[in-house]
Design a protein around this motif. Structure first.
Motif, PDB file in Angstrom:
ATOM      1  N   ALA A  97       2.057  31.109 106.915  1.00  0.00           N
ATOM      2  CA  ALA A  97       2.675  30.552 105.717  1.00  0.00           C
ATOM      3  C   ALA A  97       3.209  31.689 104.852  1.00  0.00           C
ATOM      4  O   ALA A  97       2.727  32.817 104.938  1.00  0.00           O
ATOM      5  CB  ALA A  97       1.669  29.720 104.937  1.00  0.00           C
ATOM      6  N   VAL A  98       4.200  31.357 104.032  1.00  0.00           N
ATOM      7  CA  VAL A  98       4.832  32.365 103.179  1.00  0.00           C
ATOM      8  C   VAL A  98       4.996  31.794 101.773  1.00  0.00           C
ATOM      9  O   VAL A  98       5.417  30.657 101.604  1.00  0.00           O
ATOM     10  CB  VAL A  98       6.232  32.754 103.720  1.00  0.00           C
ATOM     11  CG1 VAL A  98       6.950  33.692 102.767  1.00  0.00           C
ATOM     12  CG2 VAL A  98       6.124  33.366 105.104  1.00  0.00           C
ATOM     13  N   TYR A  99       4.685  32.617 100.786  1.00  0.00           N
ATOM     14  CA  TYR A  99       4.993  32.340  99.393  1.00  0.00           C
ATOM     15  C   TYR A  99       5.822  33.523  98.918  1.00  0.00           C
ATOM     16  O   TYR A  99       5.300  34.617  98.715  1.00  0.00           O
ATOM     17  CB  TYR A  99       3.709  32.198  98.590  1.00  0.00           C
ATOM     18  CG  TYR A  99       3.921  32.043  97.102  1.00  0.00           C
ATOM     19  CD1 TYR A  99       4.741  31.037  96.596  1.00  0.00           C
ATOM     20  CD2 TYR A  99       3.299  32.889  96.203  1.00  0.00           C
ATOM     21  CE1 TYR A  99       4.930  30.888  95.238  1.00  0.00           C
ATOM     22  CE2 TYR A  99       3.473  32.745  94.838  1.00  0.00           C
ATOM     23  CZ  TYR A  99       4.295  31.751  94.362  1.00  0.00           C
ATOM     24  OH  TYR A  99       4.484  31.607  93.017  1.00  0.00           O
ATOM     25  N   SER A 100       7.118  33.325  98.819  1.00  0.00           N
ATOM     26  CA  SER A 100       8.044  34.408  98.509  1.00  0.00           C
ATOM     27  C   SER A 100       8.510  34.306  97.066  1.00  0.00           C
ATOM     28  O   SER A 100       9.181  33.356  96.689  1.00  0.00           O
ATOM     29  CB  SER A 100       9.254  34.338  99.445  1.00  0.00           C
ATOM     30  OG  SER A 100      10.243  35.271  99.054  1.00  0.00           O
ATOM     31  N   ILE A 101       8.166  35.322  96.273  1.00  0.00           N
ATOM     32  CA  ILE A 101       8.576  35.309  94.871  1.00  0.00           C
ATOM     33  C   ILE A 101       9.898  36.037  94.660  1.00  0.00           C
ATOM     34  O   ILE A 101      10.449  36.006  93.564  1.00  0.00           O
ATOM     35  CB  ILE A 101       7.497  35.910  93.954  1.00  0.00           C
ATOM     36  CG1 ILE A 101       7.241  37.374  94.287  1.00  0.00           C
ATOM     37  CG2 ILE A 101       6.232  35.097  94.018  1.00  0.00           C
ATOM     38  CD1 ILE A 101       6.389  38.086  93.267  1.00  0.00           C
ATOM     39  N   GLY A 102      10.402  36.685  95.695  1.00  0.00           N
ATOM     40  CA  GLY A 102      11.640  37.445  95.543  1.00  0.00           C
ATOM     41  C   GLY A 102      12.675  37.041  96.564  1.00  0.00           C
ATOM     42  O   GLY A 102      12.596  35.983  97.172  1.00  0.00           O
ATOM     43  N   GLY A 103      13.639  37.898  96.754  1.00  0.00           N
ATOM     44  CA  GLY A 103      14.699  37.642  97.727  1.00  0.00           C
ATOM     45  C   GLY A 103      14.263  38.045  99.122  1.00  0.00           C
ATOM     46  O   GLY A 103      13.087  38.274  99.392  1.00  0.00           O
ATOM     47  N   GLY A 104      15.234  38.114 100.003  1.00  0.00           N
ATOM     48  CA  GLY A 104      14.943  38.514 101.375  1.00  0.00           C
ATOM     49  C   GLY A 104      14.379  37.407 102.240  1.00  0.00           C
ATOM     50  O   GLY A 104      13.752  37.673 103.261  1.00  0.00           O
ATOM     51  N   ASN A 105      14.602  36.154 101.862  1.00  0.00           N
ATOM     52  CA  ASN A 105      14.008  35.057 102.615  1.00  0.00           C
ATOM     53  C   ASN A 105      14.591  34.915 104.017  1.00  0.00           C
ATOM     54  O   ASN A 105      13.878  34.560 104.948  1.00  0.00           O
ATOM     55  CB  ASN A 105      14.116  33.754 101.824  1.00  0.00           C
ATOM     56  CG  ASN A 105      13.234  33.789 100.598  1.00  0.00           C
ATOM     57  OD1 ASN A 105      12.242  34.517 100.547  1.00  0.00           O
ATOM     58  ND2 ASN A 105      13.593  33.039  99.579  1.00  0.00           N
ATOM     59  N   ARG A 106      15.883  35.202 104.187  1.00  0.00           N
ATOM     60  CA  ARG A 106      16.458  35.190 105.544  1.00  0.00           C
ATOM     61  C   ARG A 106      15.804  36.272 106.405  1.00  0.00           C
ATOM     62  O   ARG A 106      15.555  36.074 107.588  1.00  0.00           O
ATOM     63  CB  ARG A 106      17.964  35.368 105.508  1.00  0.00           C
ATOM     64  CG  ARG A 106      18.689  34.128 105.036  1.00  0.00           C
ATOM     65  CD  ARG A 106      20.188  34.199 105.332  1.00  0.00           C
ATOM     66  NE  ARG A 106      20.851  33.043 104.769  1.00  0.00           N
ATOM     67  CZ  ARG A 106      20.905  31.851 105.347  1.00  0.00           C
ATOM     68  NH1 ARG A 106      20.335  31.657 106.510  1.00  0.00           N
ATOM     69  NH2 ARG A 106      21.541  30.847 104.759  1.00  0.00           N
ATOM     70  N   ALA A 107      15.520  37.409 105.806  1.00  0.00           N
ATOM     71  CA  ALA A 107      14.859  38.498 106.531  1.00  0.00           C
ATOM     72  C   ALA A 107      13.445  38.088 106.941  1.00  0.00           C
ATOM     73  O   ALA A 107      12.991  38.419 108.041  1.00  0.00           O
ATOM     74  CB  ALA A 107      14.828  39.755 105.673  1.00  0.00           C
ATOM     75  N   ILE A 108      12.763  37.372 106.076  1.00  0.00           N
ATOM     76  CA  ILE A 108      11.421  36.877 106.401  1.00  0.00           C
ATOM     77  C   ILE A 108      11.501  35.923 107.583  1.00  0.00           C
ATOM     78  O   ILE A 108      10.713  36.020 108.535  1.00  0.00           O
ATOM     79  CB  ILE A 108      10.776  36.210 105.174  1.00  0.00           C
ATOM     80  CG1 ILE A 108      10.509  37.248 104.085  1.00  0.00           C
ATOM     81  CG2 ILE A 108       9.497  35.465 105.559  1.00  0.00           C
ATOM     82  CD1 ILE A 108      10.130  36.661 102.729  1.00  0.00           C
TER      83      ILE A 108
END
Length: 126
Positions: free
Chosen positions: A37-48
């Protein structure tokens, strides 16, 4: 803690830059085979997403922040489970009002409105 069997892995210093974020996420995935699971507070979601795909790892839940030009298509395509969105204009207005209230520039009974938060899902039309 409600789920003591779950752990948290913090990945930081990617600064929303795809190349750096992808490298950091790949390293974390190699180090911890339980990440799902991921909780992303910033950018770079495509990279994730790329890092998970390249490591052939599933993402059960992917929560992101800000309903922006990057996250809207990811949400619509079903890559994000949900997006936490808040009104930055309202946040700025509230911050200014708090400063003004502190300096007694507003009526004593003035109430600063709390920030509104919205949750967007792939099932909503944008």
């Amino acid at each position: 803690m409600d789920a003591p069997h779950l752990g948290i892995v913090t990945i930081s210093e990617g600064f929303g830059v795809d190349r750096t974020t992808e490298r950091l996420v790949k390293a974390a995935l190699v180090d911890d085979p339980a990440i799902r699971a991921v909780y992303s507070i910033g950018g770079g979601n495509r990279a994730i997403l790329r890092a998970f795909a390249e490591e052939k790892r599933p993402i059960d839940v992917f929560a992101a922040h800000d309903l922006d030009a990057d996250n809207r298509p990811l949400l619509a395509e079903g890559h994000l489970t949900f997006v936490i969105h808040h009104d930055l204009r309202q946040d700025a207005r509230s911050a200014c009002q708090m400063v003004m209230a502190h300096h007694r520039m507003l009526p004593k009974d003035f109430q600063v409105a709390p920030s509104r938060v919205a949750i967007a899902t792939p099932y909503e039309v944008f």
